[in-house]
Design an enzyme around this catalytic site. Structure first.
Site, mmCIF file in Angstrom:
data_model
loop_
_atom_site.group_PDB
_atom_site.id
_atom_site.type_symbol
_atom_site.label_atom_id
_atom_site.label_comp_id
_atom_site.label_asym_id
_atom_site.label_seq_id
_atom_site.Cartn_x
_atom_site.Cartn_y
_atom_site.Cartn_z
ATOM 1 N N ARG A 199 0.963 6.662 -6.697
ATOM 2 C CA ARG A 199 -0.009 7.614 -7.150
ATOM 3 C C ARG A 199 0.169 9.019 -6.765
ATOM 4 N NH1 ARG A 199 -5.464 6.462 -3.799
ATOM 5 N NH2 ARG A 199 -3.954 6.709 -1.979
ATOM 6 N N TYR A 224 -1.383 13.168 6.383
ATOM 7 C CA TYR A 224 -1.107 12.305 7.365
ATOM 8 C C TYR A 224 0.284 12.184 7.672
ATOM 9 C CZ TYR A 224 -5.484 9.088 6.800
ATOM 10 O OH TYR A 224 -6.778 8.710 6.829
ATOM 11 N N TYR A 273 0.804 -1.288 -0.046
ATOM 12 C CA TYR A 273 0.069 -0.043 -0.108
ATOM 13 C C TYR A 273 0.892 1.301 0.108
ATOM 14 C CZ TYR A 273 -3.562 3.471 1.386
ATOM 15 O OH TYR A 273 -4.329 4.742 1.642
ATOM 16 N N GLU A 296 -13.984 -1.167 6.804
ATOM 17 C CA GLU A 296 -14.001 0.198 6.007
ATOM 18 C C GLU A 296 -15.375 0.026 5.528
ATOM 19 O OE1 GLU A 296 -10.262 1.276 4.235
ATOM 20 O OE2 GLU A 296 -11.388 1.942 2.491
ATOM 21 N N ARG A 317 -12.091 13.001 1.622
ATOM 22 C CA ARG A 317 -13.121 11.969 2.262
ATOM 23 C C ARG A 317 -14.421 11.875 1.682
ATOM 24 N NH1 ARG A 317 -9.655 9.615 5.549
ATOM 25 N NH2 ARG A 317 -8.481 10.805 6.696
HETATM 26 C C1 3EB Z 1 -8.078 6.006 5.615
HETATM 27 O O1 3EB Z 1 -8.920 6.878 6.010
HETATM 28 C C2 3EB Z 1 -8.601 4.657 5.378
HETATM 29 O O2 3EB Z 1 -5.878 5.255 -0.430
HETATM 30 O O3 3EB Z 1 -7.134 5.844 -1.632
HETATM 31 C C3 3EB Z 1 -9.690 5.141 2.736
HETATM 32 C C4 3EB Z 1 -9.965 5.912 1.460
HETATM 33 C C5 3EB Z 1 -8.397 4.567 2.882
HETATM 34 C C6 3EB Z 1 -8.967 5.868 0.238
HETATM 35 C C7 3EB Z 1 -6.902 5.440 -0.507
HETATM 36 C C8 3EB Z 1 -7.429 4.702 1.707
HETATM 37 C C9 3EB Z 1 -7.868 5.280 0.663
HETATM 38 O O4 3EB Z 1 -6.739 6.412 5.446
HETATM 39 C C10 3EB Z 1 -7.901 4.082 4.181
#
Ligand code: 3EB
Length: 346
Positions: A158, A211, A151, A340, A224
């Site tokens: 990406r 992050y 990941y 999720e 989101r």
């Molecule tokens: C998170 O909130 C959970 O890498 O495209 C959620 C939605 C998550 C999209 C992405 C990853 C992705 O981080 C993981």
């Protein structure tokens, strides 16, 4: 796949990208086109055009869950085609694009190329507004040939592609990054003509692109949620809210480690805050606002099959009985995330 539940995601007039609560496939077949079809199957397969529509097969069904299918429909005439390894369809307002990247020793460079090719395609075809992306990643928390988590490796490629294309695509869309049961990456997305999308963050969560680096050298590239205003409506308020894959994360920390029930409840609270009218107003989406009960076309990803019953129980009480929910038993992008949830409010 006779027990496959057909999930009609979209009805005509599809201009609003609204889902079909009472599917009428015959009418749709006559009046509308299929922009894309995604089968969550017991095996993987290369994207192809089937009956003139793009078809992606992703390996997400096992003995613990049912296969499922998602169909994105439009009331407008569709033109579909093949572009290299990818398949696509467009209706003059929306583009659907799907491609598969096979197993790799390392994902960064091939993912960067895959994304750059996809973004260039959307741009060249006049669909510069990314609406919703799905990144379906085999062995998502496993290691690549160099020992790097797949990941994180994926996120780097990406992010580099989005950096190269940031002038054309300055805003990140709603997305999902989730596991599949075969190695490789399935990527598909919806894009639109400019001027209809607003990307939304969650006050309870750090934007993913900010992050901490402890979750990877390059942050995940997504918003989101994305609000897509309906076509041909004078007001700004009517539209669909595409909710990204949402997990039990507060700030940027996973909460409720080892507790699938609490993670599910926290995830639902995150969605509640995200879709609320307060939050949408903050993002200048005026007049719209939802409750968690308005979420539909839901996909619930559960890492461990043993947690499926408790997660299903909580979701059954959280959502009305006629809500369209599909469950999958796949890996999640952090080893400590057990659940999720994603969906669409309209
Ligand atoms: C998170 O909130 C959970 O890498 O495209 C959620 C939605 C998550 C999209 C992405 C990853 C992705 O981080 C993981």
């Amino acid at each position: 796949m006779s027990d496959s539940r057909i999930r009609d995601r979209i009805q005509g007039p599809w201009s609003s990208l609204t889902p079909c609560t009472t599917p009428s496939r015959t009418a749709d077949a006559v009046h509308g086109g299929v922009l894309g079809r995604i089968t969550f199957a017991g095996m993987t397969g290369d994207p192809s055009l089937i009956d003139g529509a793009p078809h992606l097969i992703t390996h997400m069904a096992n003995a613990s869950v049912h296969p499922a299918e998602e169909i994105w429909r439009t009331s407008l005439p569709v033109q579909a085609g093949v572009a290299g390894h990818a398949v696509y369809a467009e209706d003059g307002e929306h583009l659907f694009y799907a491609v598969r990247l096979g197993p790799q020793d390392a994902y960064r460079e091939p993912v960067r190329d895959l994304y750059e090719t996809a973004l260039k395609f959307a741009w060249d075809h006049g669909y510069p507004e990314l609406i919703r992306m799905w990144n379906l990643i085999g062995d998502i928390t496993g290691a690549n040939a160099d020992g790097l988590e797949i990941y994180r490796d994926f996120c780097t490629g990406r992010a580099e592609a989005f950096t190269t294309w940031q002038e054309q695509f300055p805003h990140l869309p709603a997305a999902t990054g989730i596991g599949t049961l075969s190695p490789g990456v399935d990527l598909c997305f919806l894009a639109a003509k400019p001027g209809r999308a607003v990307h939304v963050e969650n006050p309870r969560q750090t934007p993913a692109y900010k992050y901490s680096s402890r979750y990877g050298k390059k942050s995940p590239s997504f918003a989101r949620a994305t609000f897509l205003r309906d076509l041909h409506t004078p007001g700004k308020s009517s539209g669909s809210l595409f909710v990204s894959g949402t997990a039990s994360i507060l700030g940027d920390d996973t909460v409720h480690i080892d507790d699938a029930a609490r993670q599910t409840e926290e995830t639902l609270r995150n969605i509640e805050a995200l879709v609320s009218s307060d939050n949408l107003r903050r993002h200048e989406v005026d007049g719209a606002g939802f409750d968690v009960k308005d979420l539909d076309q839901i996909k619930v990803y559960v890492r461990d099959a043993e947690h499926l019953p408790v997660v299903q129980d909580i979701c059954a009480s959280a959502f009305p009985a006629d809500t369209d929910i599909a469950y999958f038993n796949v890996g999640v992008c952090r080893p400590d995330l057990l659940v999720e949830i994603e969906g669409v409010c309209r």
